[in-house]
Design a protein around this motif. Structure first.
Motif, mmCIF file in Angstrom:
data_model
loop_
_atom_site.group_PDB
_atom_site.id
_atom_site.type_symbol
_atom_site.label_atom_id
_atom_site.label_comp_id
_atom_site.label_asym_id
_atom_site.label_seq_id
_atom_site.Cartn_x
_atom_site.Cartn_y
_atom_site.Cartn_z
ATOM 1 N N PRO A 284 -11.147 28.206 -8.818
ATOM 2 C CA PRO A 284 -10.363 27.014 -8.488
ATOM 3 C C PRO A 284 -9.500 27.293 -7.250
ATOM 4 O O PRO A 284 -8.863 28.341 -7.166
ATOM 5 N N VAL A 285 -9.515 26.350 -6.313
ATOM 6 C CA VAL A 285 -8.690 26.498 -5.112
ATOM 7 C C VAL A 285 -7.707 25.326 -5.057
ATOM 8 O O VAL A 285 -8.111 24.169 -4.922
ATOM 9 N N ALA B 290 -18.003 23.691 0.913
ATOM 10 C CA ALA B 290 -19.318 24.098 1.400
ATOM 11 C C ALA B 290 -19.823 25.338 0.655
ATOM 12 O O ALA B 290 -21.018 25.598 0.604
ATOM 13 N N ARG B 291 -18.917 26.092 0.072
ATOM 14 C CA ARG B 291 -19.321 27.297 -0.672
ATOM 15 C C ARG B 291 -19.299 27.069 -2.171
ATOM 16 O O ARG B 291 -19.274 28.011 -2.960
ATOM 17 N N GLY B 292 -19.241 25.801 -2.545
ATOM 18 C CA GLY B 292 -19.317 25.453 -3.973
ATOM 19 C C GLY B 292 -18.013 25.636 -4.718
ATOM 20 O O GLY B 292 -17.967 25.531 -5.939
ATOM 21 N N GLY B 293 -16.925 25.923 -3.999
ATOM 22 C CA GLY B 293 -15.630 26.110 -4.668
ATOM 23 C C GLY B 293 -15.088 24.788 -5.207
ATOM 24 O O GLY B 293 -15.457 23.716 -4.734
ATOM 25 N N LEU C 137 1.411 30.716 -12.154
ATOM 26 C CA LEU C 137 0.184 30.806 -12.952
ATOM 27 C C LEU C 137 0.018 32.222 -13.513
ATOM 28 O O LEU C 137 -0.255 32.404 -14.701
ATOM 29 N N LYS C 138 0.187 33.224 -12.651
ATOM 30 C CA LYS C 138 0.054 34.630 -13.077
ATOM 31 C C LYS C 138 0.981 34.932 -14.232
ATOM 32 O O LYS C 138 0.601 35.510 -15.223
ATOM 33 N N GLU C 139 2.227 34.559 -14.000
ATOM 34 C CA GLU C 139 3.293 34.969 -14.888
ATOM 35 C C GLU C 139 3.133 34.438 -16.310
ATOM 36 O O GLU C 139 3.334 35.168 -17.272
ATOM 37 N N ILE C 140 2.756 33.183 -16.443
ATOM 38 C CA ILE C 140 2.743 32.634 -17.805
ATOM 39 C C ILE C 140 1.349 32.441 -18.388
ATOM 40 O O ILE C 140 1.210 32.358 -19.600
ATOM 41 N N SER C 141 0.304 32.379 -17.528
ATOM 42 C CA SER C 141 -1.030 32.175 -18.124
ATOM 43 C C SER C 141 -1.851 33.455 -18.044
ATOM 44 O O SER C 141 -2.921 33.538 -18.620
ATOM 45 N N TYR C 142 -1.362 34.447 -17.310
ATOM 46 C CA TYR C 142 -2.041 35.735 -17.106
ATOM 47 C C TYR C 142 -3.376 35.588 -16.377
ATOM 48 O O TYR C 142 -4.239 36.460 -16.475
ATOM 49 N N ILE C 143 -3.550 34.485 -15.667
ATOM 50 C CA ILE C 143 -4.731 34.362 -14.805
ATOM 51 C C ILE C 143 -4.334 34.929 -13.434
ATOM 52 O O ILE C 143 -3.279 34.574 -12.895
ATOM 53 N N LEU D 163 -10.973 33.116 -14.075
ATOM 54 C CA LEU D 163 -10.469 34.500 -14.066
ATOM 55 C C LEU D 163 -9.462 34.683 -12.945
ATOM 56 O O LEU D 163 -8.654 35.602 -12.942
ATOM 57 N N SER D 164 -9.564 33.786 -11.962
ATOM 58 C CA SER D 164 -8.729 33.938 -10.790
ATOM 59 C C SER D 164 -8.576 32.574 -10.116
ATOM 60 O O SER D 164 -9.433 31.695 -10.298
ATOM 61 N N ALA D 165 -7.519 32.386 -9.379
ATOM 62 C CA ALA D 165 -7.324 31.127 -8.647
ATOM 63 C C ALA D 165 -6.678 31.411 -7.302
ATOM 64 O O ALA D 165 -5.956 32.396 -7.143
#
Ligand code: M6R
Length: 369
Positions: free
Chosen positions: A273-274, A296-299, A244-250, A223-225
């Motif tokens: 995703p980071v 460490a935070r599971g990312g 990413l925002k512009e063409i995948s709308y995520i 939903l977000s990156a």
């Protein structure tokens, strides 16, 4: 024409080694080793006693401007500001005749960038534009023009215009170094040599595009990156997120990695995703600690690193997602690191079935405010 490509954006991504080489070659005198800027001879006098450079632009061109600041300040010690054209033009900025104002634009028709340049002209500043479209409004408004030779860019998402803008900025640095008698140091020679090597190195990266296709399979449901970078790769983190925002709308955010602890770390969980951009050396070291914090935070970390950085950090065996980029002069690394950003956004968009070349609500050139 798209030829064998499915989308214009894809074609334009793969055209970048050519776009960069076509931008550099006409401006390099290979006999003298010097840069010649036929439509920008006006800059010769300007660079002799300029006290500040203001870069102004919108969107992706603004990200190129941010890289320009790192290049000019580091190579020439000329103070630079980078301004979003829409902000700059309405805030009564402090300007004088020793401030060079540079507008960067693919189309040369962006309303706010034109507005920013008009303001600079009215304030008596020397002006320059870096544009892709010959004879465009911006080119006609400025005292000097440096054309990028990316060729027509059809996809709404800017790709080859961006790398060509970076090449033009690098040429401008070399030109200014010469005027200011700073051109013969090892640092400058290495910068020039590496600029000439860029098309070949870009080709190498594009050859590994399938890795990004695999990453896209694991990212397209997000939903977000978050995109993290430091120094000259910070603008590339911004650019990766914009693509990413512009063409995948995520939804995506680019952040200076050092700001992680000041807010965005709260977003990190196994669904986020980071994308981390990492150069070797001292700055790369810093990214490594951000990366550990995310893990460490599971990312999920998607690391784009230069060959040495991945090795230095001993990450090669530890991470599931590593994309390696060849080593080059650090100020030129944005030309390389942006390629995986574009490819990743492209493959995610394809996976999501969006209209890659004509994303919703967007126009290729924003000629109204
Ligand atoms: O033609 P310009 O370079 O002035 O356009 C500026 C922005 O509108 C443009 O870069 C926009 O952000 C792109 N769609 C980004 O991919």
């Amino acid at each position: 024409e798209k030829g064998n490509y499915r989308h214009f954006m894809q074609k334009e991504i793969f055209e970048q080694p050519r776009a960069v080489s076509d931008t550099i070659k006409p401006y390099m005198n290979f006999e003298t080793g010097k840069v010649v800027l036929p439509y920008a001879t006006f800059l010769e006098e300007v660079f002799k006693d300029v006290s500040r450079i203001v870069f102004t632009a919108c969107g992706t061109s603004y990200h190129a401007a941010l890289v320009g600041k790192y290049m000019f300040e580091s190579m020439l010690r000329i103070p630079c500001n980078v301004e979003l054209a829409s902000e700059f033009r309405y805030r009564d900025p402090i300007l004088d005749g020793k401030t060079l104002v540079v507008g960067i634009s693919q189309s040369g028709e962006t309303a706010d960038t034109k507005g920013a340049i008009s303001l600079a002209r009215d304030a008596g500043c020397p002006t320059c534009s870096i544009v892709n479209v010959v004879g465009s409004s911006l080119a006609r408004m400025t005292d000097a023009v440096i054309y990028t030779h990316a060729g027509p860019e059809i996809g709404v998402a800017s790709t080859k215009a961006f790398t060509a803008q970076l090449a033009a900025l690098a040429l401008m640095v070399l030109y200014a170094s010469c005027v200011r008698n700073a051109g013969e140091t090892d640092l400058h020679l290495r910068f020039k040599e590496d600029l000439l090597r860029m098309p070949g190195l870009m080709e190498e990266i594009l050859g590994s595009h399938e890795i990004l296709q695999d990453w896209a399979m694991d990212i397209h449901h997000a939903l977000s990156a978050l995109y993290l970078g430091r120094h000259v790769l910070f603008p590339i983190a911004l650019e990766g997120a914009l693509k990413l925002k512009e063409i995948s709308y995520i939804h995506a955010e680019g952040y200076a990695a050092g700001e992680m602890k000041h807010g965005p770390i709260a977003l990190v969980d196994e669904n986020l995703p980071v994308v981390c951009l990492m150069q070797h050396g001292v700055i790369g070291e810093k990214i490594r600690s951000n990366l550990q914090e995310v893990e460490a935070r599971g990312g999920r970390v998607f690391l784009v690193a230069d060959e040495l950085a991945a090795q230095e950090a001993g990450l090669e065996s530890k991470l599931s997602y590593i994309f390696k980029v060849p080593i080059c002069h650090d100020l030129l690394s944005p030309l390389l690191f942006v390629l995986p950003m574009q490819l990743l956004a492209y493959y995610v968009a394809v996976e999501r079935g969006t209209d890659v070349d004509q994303p919703r609500n967007l126009a290729k050139s924003v000629t109204v405010e």
